[in-house]
Design an enzyme around this catalytic site. Sequence first.
Site, mmCIF file in Angstrom:
data_model
loop_
_atom_site.group_PDB
_atom_site.id
_atom_site.type_symbol
_atom_site.label_atom_id
_atom_site.label_comp_id
_atom_site.label_asym_id
_atom_site.label_seq_id
_atom_site.Cartn_x
_atom_site.Cartn_y
_atom_site.Cartn_z
ATOM 1 N N ALA A 35 0.814 -1.219 0.000
ATOM 2 C CA ALA A 35 0.000 0.000 0.000
ATOM 3 C C ALA A 35 0.843 1.262 0.000
ATOM 4 O O ALA A 35 0.303 2.359 -0.160
ATOM 5 C CB ALA A 35 -0.927 -0.003 1.213
ATOM 6 N N ASN A 111 -1.519 -6.638 -4.330
ATOM 7 C CA ASN A 111 -0.952 -5.610 -5.195
ATOM 8 C C ASN A 111 0.574 -5.623 -5.197
ATOM 9 O O ASN A 111 1.193 -4.958 -6.026
ATOM 10 C CB ASN A 111 -1.466 -4.235 -4.737
ATOM 11 N N SER A 163 -0.432 -8.365 -14.754
ATOM 12 C CA SER A 163 0.120 -7.511 -15.804
ATOM 13 C C SER A 163 -0.065 -8.170 -17.166
ATOM 14 O O SER A 163 -0.071 -9.404 -17.277
ATOM 15 C CB SER A 163 1.610 -7.280 -15.558
ATOM 16 N N TYR A 175 9.691 -12.229 -14.917
ATOM 17 C CA TYR A 175 8.499 -11.446 -14.618
ATOM 18 C C TYR A 175 7.275 -12.056 -15.303
ATOM 19 O O TYR A 175 6.214 -12.217 -14.691
ATOM 20 C CB TYR A 175 8.717 -10.014 -15.098
ATOM 21 N N LYS A 179 3.941 -13.539 -13.299
ATOM 22 C CA LYS A 179 2.613 -12.972 -13.484
ATOM 23 C C LYS A 179 1.651 -13.985 -14.106
ATOM 24 O O LYS A 179 0.467 -14.043 -13.736
ATOM 25 C CB LYS A 179 2.690 -11.708 -14.352
ATOM 26 N N ILE A 208 1.826 1.222 -16.558
ATOM 27 C CA ILE A 208 1.239 2.145 -15.588
ATOM 28 C C ILE A 208 2.074 3.421 -15.486
ATOM 29 O O ILE A 208 3.303 3.369 -15.350
ATOM 30 C CB ILE A 208 1.118 1.487 -14.202
#
Length: 277
Positions: A35, A111, A163, A175, A179, A208
């Site tokens: 967060a 997240n 993603s 990665y 994911k 993003i």
Amino acid sequence: MGTDACFDTEVLLTSCRRREYRMQVKGHVALVTAAGGHTGSVIARVLAEGGASVALQVRRSNPSITRLVSELETLTEVHVIEGTIDNREGAADVVRRATKELGPVEILVNNAGGMRTGAFASLQREDLEFTLDANLRTAWWCAQAVVPSMMEQGFGRIVNVTSIGATGSAQNANYAVSKAATDGLTRTLALELGRHKITVNSVVPGLIANEKLNALEPTTLSRLVSPSPMGRAVESIDVANAVRFLASEEARFITGQLLHVSAGIYRTVAGMDTSGV
């Protein structure tokens, strides 16, 4: 076909008119991992605006977290939990403390994420383990920690932020694997937990917008966002709104889905850096 075999359209429409659909999560307890990052803080803010009490998982608190808490406390009950979640014990402890402060976790937003880039031939075992820890194991262990109480309550929402890099990304093999595995976890848990009224979905962003992206040379930035039909990168609020929808009552029959928040792009393209996701 006779009317007896059909829905009573007028009754259905009247029922819908009487009900307000605002993606409310009021009265629920949400745990948002990582967060402290920009996207995580926006997700927390959007859930708080929807009425959820929010537990903020961070590795360690900092001034930006303090400011976020001050802001969210004007909206809802909020609590910061420092701790790591890439192992079973750490995740269980974070969930235990969130439950102690706010009540059983009913909405879990996985997240947390991270990556180490490099050509496939050069990646070391520690690079793979780091990325699996950051993207897959955090989601795995946090989900495992909250599922028993969700099953007991007969309600739960698990949202994994993954993603489009899961479809493959040059220089990002570890990665992509991590994911893609998390999306596989989403679909598997949806099948396993549906009978307990627990939904499990992935929000799948494209590139993003963040400080790193905004600091790029204009020509480089333009090249990276040019594949988007909308001509821009994903904003954190776009991701947060998708999370809130999937956590809401309106999404009660949606599970096992990969909700792409990517302006219609379903795979990474040559030269697209997904490290900001």
